[in-house]
Design an enzyme around this catalytic site. Structure first.
Site, PDB file in Angstrom:
ATOM      1  N   SER A  26      38.614  36.818  40.767  1.00 31.02           N
ATOM      2  CA  SER A  26      39.110  35.453  40.961  1.00 31.02           C
ATOM      3  C   SER A  26      38.734  34.952  42.353  1.00 31.02           C
ATOM      4  O   SER A  26      39.015  35.620  43.356  1.00 31.02           O
ATOM      5  CB  SER A  26      40.635  35.478  40.807  1.00 31.02           C
ATOM      6  OG  SER A  26      41.158  34.204  41.025  1.00 31.02           O
ATOM      7  N   ALA A  27      38.104  33.748  42.413  1.00 31.88           N
ATOM      8  CA  ALA A  27      37.525  33.276  43.682  1.00 31.88           C
ATOM      9  C   ALA A  27      38.549  32.997  44.783  1.00 31.88           C
ATOM     10  O   ALA A  27      38.258  33.194  45.962  1.00 31.88           O
ATOM     11  CB  ALA A  27      36.704  32.008  43.418  1.00 31.88           C
ATOM     12  N   HIS A  28      39.759  32.555  44.395  1.00 31.23           N
ATOM     13  CA  HIS A  28      40.690  32.150  45.466  1.00 31.23           C
ATOM     14  C   HIS A  28      41.235  33.324  46.277  1.00 31.23           C
ATOM     15  O   HIS A  28      41.883  33.138  47.302  1.00 31.23           O
ATOM     16  CB  HIS A  28      41.839  31.275  44.918  1.00 31.23           C
ATOM     17  CG  HIS A  28      42.869  31.984  44.091  1.00 31.23           C
ATOM     18  ND1 HIS A  28      44.100  32.314  44.595  1.00 31.23           N
ATOM     19  CD2 HIS A  28      42.875  32.398  42.796  1.00 31.23           C
ATOM     20  CE1 HIS A  28      44.836  32.892  43.644  1.00 31.23           C
ATOM     21  NE2 HIS A  28      44.104  32.954  42.546  1.00 31.23           N
ATOM     22  N   GLN A  33      42.124  41.836  43.290  1.00 29.92           N
ATOM     23  CA  GLN A  33      42.480  42.063  44.693  1.00 29.92           C
ATOM     24  C   GLN A  33      41.391  42.793  45.479  1.00 29.92           C
ATOM     25  O   GLN A  33      41.540  42.978  46.689  1.00 29.92           O
ATOM     26  CB  GLN A  33      43.795  42.851  44.790  1.00 29.92           C
ATOM     27  CG  GLN A  33      45.029  42.062  44.351  1.00 29.92           C
ATOM     28  CD  GLN A  33      45.420  40.951  45.341  1.00 29.92           C
ATOM     29  OE1 GLN A  33      45.059  40.985  46.519  1.00 29.92           O
ATOM     30  NE2 GLN A  33      46.141  39.963  44.857  1.00 29.92           N
ATOM     31  N   ASN A  49      48.317  44.357  43.644  1.00 31.01           N
ATOM     32  CA  ASN A  49      48.521  43.147  44.439  1.00 31.01           C
ATOM     33  C   ASN A  49      49.763  43.203  45.305  1.00 31.01           C
ATOM     34  O   ASN A  49      49.871  42.471  46.275  1.00 31.01           O
ATOM     35  CB  ASN A  49      48.581  41.925  43.515  1.00 31.01           C
ATOM     36  CG  ASN A  49      49.457  42.150  42.314  1.00 31.01           C
ATOM     37  OD1 ASN A  49      49.206  43.034  41.495  1.00 31.01           O
ATOM     38  ND2 ASN A  49      50.510  41.373  42.213  1.00 31.01           N
ATOM     39  N   CYS A  86      53.505  35.497  41.839  1.00 29.47           N
ATOM     40  CA  CYS A  86      54.003  34.982  40.565  1.00 29.47           C
ATOM     41  C   CYS A  86      55.419  35.452  40.287  1.00 29.47           C
ATOM     42  O   CYS A  86      56.105  34.873  39.469  1.00 29.47           O
ATOM     43  CB  CYS A  86      53.074  35.438  39.442  1.00 29.47           C
ATOM     44  SG  CYS A  86      51.386  35.574  39.977  1.00 29.47           S
ATOM     45  N   THR A 111      33.126  22.760  29.635  1.00 29.18           N
ATOM     46  CA  THR A 111      32.109  22.308  30.590  1.00 29.18           C
ATOM     47  C   THR A 111      32.113  23.202  31.827  1.00 29.18           C
ATOM     48  O   THR A 111      33.186  23.546  32.342  1.00 29.18           O
ATOM     49  CB  THR A 111      32.425  20.849  31.012  1.00 29.18           C
ATOM     50  OG1 THR A 111      32.416  20.065  29.828  1.00 29.18           O
ATOM     51  CG2 THR A 111      31.423  20.315  32.006  1.00 29.18           C
ATOM     52  N   GLY A 161      41.509  34.912  37.340  1.00 27.75           N
ATOM     53  CA  GLY A 161      41.865  36.273  36.949  1.00 27.75           C
ATOM     54  C   GLY A 161      42.682  36.311  35.659  1.00 27.75           C
ATOM     55  O   GLY A 161      42.479  37.186  34.814  1.00 27.75           O
ATOM     56  N   THR A 162      43.590  35.375  35.499  1.00 26.46           N
ATOM     57  CA  THR A 162      44.464  35.380  34.319  1.00 26.46           C
ATOM     58  C   THR A 162      43.634  35.218  33.050  1.00 26.46           C
ATOM     59  O   THR A 162      43.805  35.963  32.080  1.00 26.46           O
ATOM     60  CB  THR A 162      45.511  34.248  34.430  1.00 26.46           C
ATOM     61  OG1 THR A 162      46.273  34.467  35.624  1.00 26.46           O
ATOM     62  CG2 THR A 162      46.431  34.223  33.234  1.00 26.46           C
TER      63      THR A 162
HETATM   64  C1  LIG Z   1      45.857  41.716  40.482  1.00 30.07           C
HETATM   65  C2  LIG Z   1      45.861  40.294  40.005  1.00 30.07           C
HETATM   66  N1  LIG Z   1      45.425  40.018  38.773  1.00 30.07           N
HETATM   67  C3  LIG Z   1      45.377  38.756  38.311  1.00 30.07           C
HETATM   68  C4  LIG Z   1      45.812  37.692  39.065  1.00 30.07           C
HETATM   69  C5  LIG Z   1      45.733  36.302  38.520  1.00 30.07           C
HETATM   70  O1  LIG Z   1      44.609  35.648  39.022  1.00 30.07           O
HETATM   71  P1  LIG Z   1      44.485  34.050  38.970  1.00 30.07           P
HETATM   72  O2  LIG Z   1      45.470  33.508  39.943  1.00 30.07           O
HETATM   73  O3  LIG Z   1      43.077  33.759  39.361  1.00 30.07           O
HETATM   74  O4  LIG Z   1      44.760  33.637  37.551  1.00 30.07           O
HETATM   75  C6  LIG Z   1      46.297  37.931  40.366  1.00 30.07           C
HETATM   76  C7  LIG Z   1      46.828  36.831  41.196  1.00 30.07           C
HETATM   77  O5  LIG Z   1      47.766  36.983  41.947  1.00 30.07           O
HETATM   78  C8  LIG Z   1      46.313  39.270  40.842  1.00 30.07           C
HETATM   79  O6  LIG Z   1      46.737  39.562  42.083  1.00 30.07           O
END
Ligand SMILES: Cc1ncc(COP(=O)(O)O)c(C=O)c1O
Length: 387
Positions: free
Chosen positions: A199-201, A179, A151, A325, A237, A71-72
Site C-alpha cells: 500500500s503506497a501510503h 508494513q 503493524n 483501524c 479506470t 492493502g485492504t
Molecule cells: C499490515 C496492514 N495490512 C493492511 C492494511 C490496510 O491497508 P490500506 O490502508 O491501504 O487499505 C494496513 C493499514 O494499516 C496494515 O498495516
C-alpha cells in the site's frame, strides 16, 4: 505549539516529490490509460513505468503486478479470489492470530460460508513458528496467509522459511507486506510467496492506491467485476495520478531505504533504551531485534493507552494505542492479547512509529514529555502505588 508526528505506521506524509510527479496527471495529462488517443497512451505509459519500477523493486515481473486501491483490497482479493478459484480442491486456509483486520475479516467471512480457517498462535515476541505452520497443513489446505511484519508491534516474521515449507507442500502462500515494502528489503523470490500485498501510503505515496503481486500462473479469481483493465484481473479506470505517485514513492525508497533503516533504527533503539530508564514498570512489546526499523511499542502499567495518547496530543505529539483501524474500539488489541498480555497491560500500550522526516530533536522532546505524562496519570490511578 510545535506538532510532532510519530504515527508513520498508521500513514506517512506524502513526499513532496511524489506530489509533484502526480500533479501533471490531474489536469495537463488527464487521459484514461485505456483510451487509444495520445492522451490515453501518455497515461498508459506512465502506469506501465510505475509497474516496472515496482516490479523491479520487489524482484517481480511487471505482468505479475496489478494496481489496487490499497492493502485492504489486495488482501481481500487474495483471500476471496483464491478461495473461490480453488474451492473444488479444498476449503482449508491457514493464517495467524495477529493479522491485520484486512486479512482476518475476509477469513471470518469465508468461515461463515463453509471454509475452515486455522489461526496459528504466536510466541511472546509475536513470532509465528514455521513448524506450527507445517503441522497445520492438510490435504485440503489451499492457502496460507502470514503477514511480513506486524503493524502494531513491528515483529518481522520468518516468511522465507514459512514460504519454503508451504511451497514444498504445493500450497499457495500470501504475505501482507503493507508494513515492510519501502522499509526493509522485500524480494518475492527470496520470500517464496505467490501473492504479496502492499500500500503506497505507508511508504510516502498517496492514500487509496496499492498493488498486488500475483506470481505468474497462479489461480485467483478477480475481485472487482466490470471493465477489462489489468488484463481482466481488476476492473475500474486506472488511478493514473495515484499509480504515478506509487511509482515515484518506490523510486525514492530505492534511493533512501538503506540510510533510512540506519537512521530510523537509531531513533527506535534510543527510545527502547531510554524509556525504561525514566519510567518504571514499562514493557517492550514485539521482538527485541526482529522488528521494523521504525517501530516502538510498549505497555505502561497502571494507566490507559488512550489517556497517554490524549495527554501527548495536548503537547502536540501524535502516537497510537494500537493499529489505526482499531484505536477507536474499546476492546484491547487482538495482537497484544495474542502475545500473552492481560487486558489491563494491553490497554496501557502505546505505539510510536518514526519516518523520513523524524528528527533527533523530536524524539528528545517526546522522551522528555512522556515521563511527565505517565507520572501525572499514575498519580491519578487507583492501581498505582509508588515504590
Ligand atoms: C499490515 C496492514 N495490512 C493492511 C492494511 C490496510 O491497508 P490500506 O490502508 O491501504 O487499505 C494496513 C493499514 O494499516 C496494515 O498495516
Amino acid at each position: 505549539m510545535k506538532r510532532i508526528y510519530l504515527d508513520y505506521a498508521a500513514t506517512a506524509p506524502c513526499d513532496p516529490k511524489v506530489l509533484e510527479a502526480m500533479e501533471l496527471f490531474f489536469f495537463d495529462k488527464p487521459g484514461n490509460a485505456s483510451s487509444m488517443h495520445s492522451y490515453g497512451q501518455e497515461a498508459k505509459k506512465a502506469v506501465e513505468d510505475s509497474r516496472e519500477e515496482l516490479a523491479s523493486f520487489i524482484n517481480a515481473q511487471p505482468q505479475e503486478i496489478i494496481f489496487t486501491s490499497g492493502g485492504t483490497e489486495s488482501n481481500n482479493n487474495v483471500l476471496l479470489g483464491v478461495a473461490e478459484s480453488l474451492k473444488e480442491k479444498g476449503n482449508h486456509i491457514i493464517t495467524s492470530s495477529i493479522e491485520h483486520h484486512a486479512v482476518s475479516e475476509p477469513c471470518s467471512y469465508l468461515e461463515k460460508s463453509g471454509f475452515e480457517i486455522t489461526y496459528i498462535g504466536v510466541d511472546k515476541d509475536g513470532l509465528v513458528s514455521p513448524e506450527d505452520v507445517k503441522k497445520a497443513i492438510k490435504d485440503k489446505t489451499i492457502l496460507v496467509s502470514i503477514m511480513h511484519a506486524n503493524n502494531e508491534i513491528g515483529t518481522i516474521q520468518p516468511i522465507e522459511e514459512i514460504g519454503r515449507i508451504v511451497k514444498g507442500r504445493g500450497v499457495y502462500f500470501h504475505t501482507d507486506a503493507v508494513q515492510t515494502v519501502g522499509h526493509i528489503p522485500v524480494d518475492v523470490n527470496n520470500l517464496n510467496v505467490d501473492f504479496l500485498s502492499l500500500s503506497a501510503h505507508k511508504f510516502y505515496g498517496p492514500k487509496g492506491v496499492g498493488a498486488l503481486y500475483i506470481r505468474k500462473g497462479s489461480r485467483i479469481n478477480r475481485f472487482l467485476h466490470g471493465g477489462d483493465q489489468e488484463k481482466g484481473r481488476r476492473a475500474s479506470t486506472y488511478n493514473t495520478p495515484g499509480i504515478v505517485g506509487l511509482g515515484k514513492a518506490i523510486e525514492l525508497c530505492r534511493k533512501n531505504m538503506e540510510s533510512e533503516i540506519k537512521s530510523q533504527s537509531a531513533l527506535r533503539d534510543r527510545m527502547i533504551k531510554e524509556i525504561p530508564k525514566f519510567i518504571p514498570e514499562v514493557k517492550l512489546n514485539g521482538h527485541p531485534s526482529l522488528r521494523l526499523p521504525n517501530n516502538v511499542n510498549f505497555s505502561v502499567k497502571y494507566i490507559e493507552g488512550e489517556s497517554m495518547l490524549l495527554s501527548l496530543d495536548m503537547l502536540g505529539i501524535a502516537v497510537s494505542t494500537g493499529s489505526a483501524c482499531t484505536s477507536s474500539s474499546l476492546e484491547p488489541s487482538h495482537v497484544l492479547l495474542a502475545i500473552g498480555l492481560d487486558h489491563a497491560t494491553a490497554h496501557g500500550s502505546l505505539r510510536v512509529t518514526v519516518g523520513r522526516w523524524t528528527t533527533e530533536g523530536e524524539i528528545e522532546y517526546f522522551l522528555e514529555s512522556l515521563p511527565k505524562v505517565v507520572e501525572k496519570l499514575r498519580a491519578m490511578s487507583p492501581l498505582y502505588e509508588k515504590k
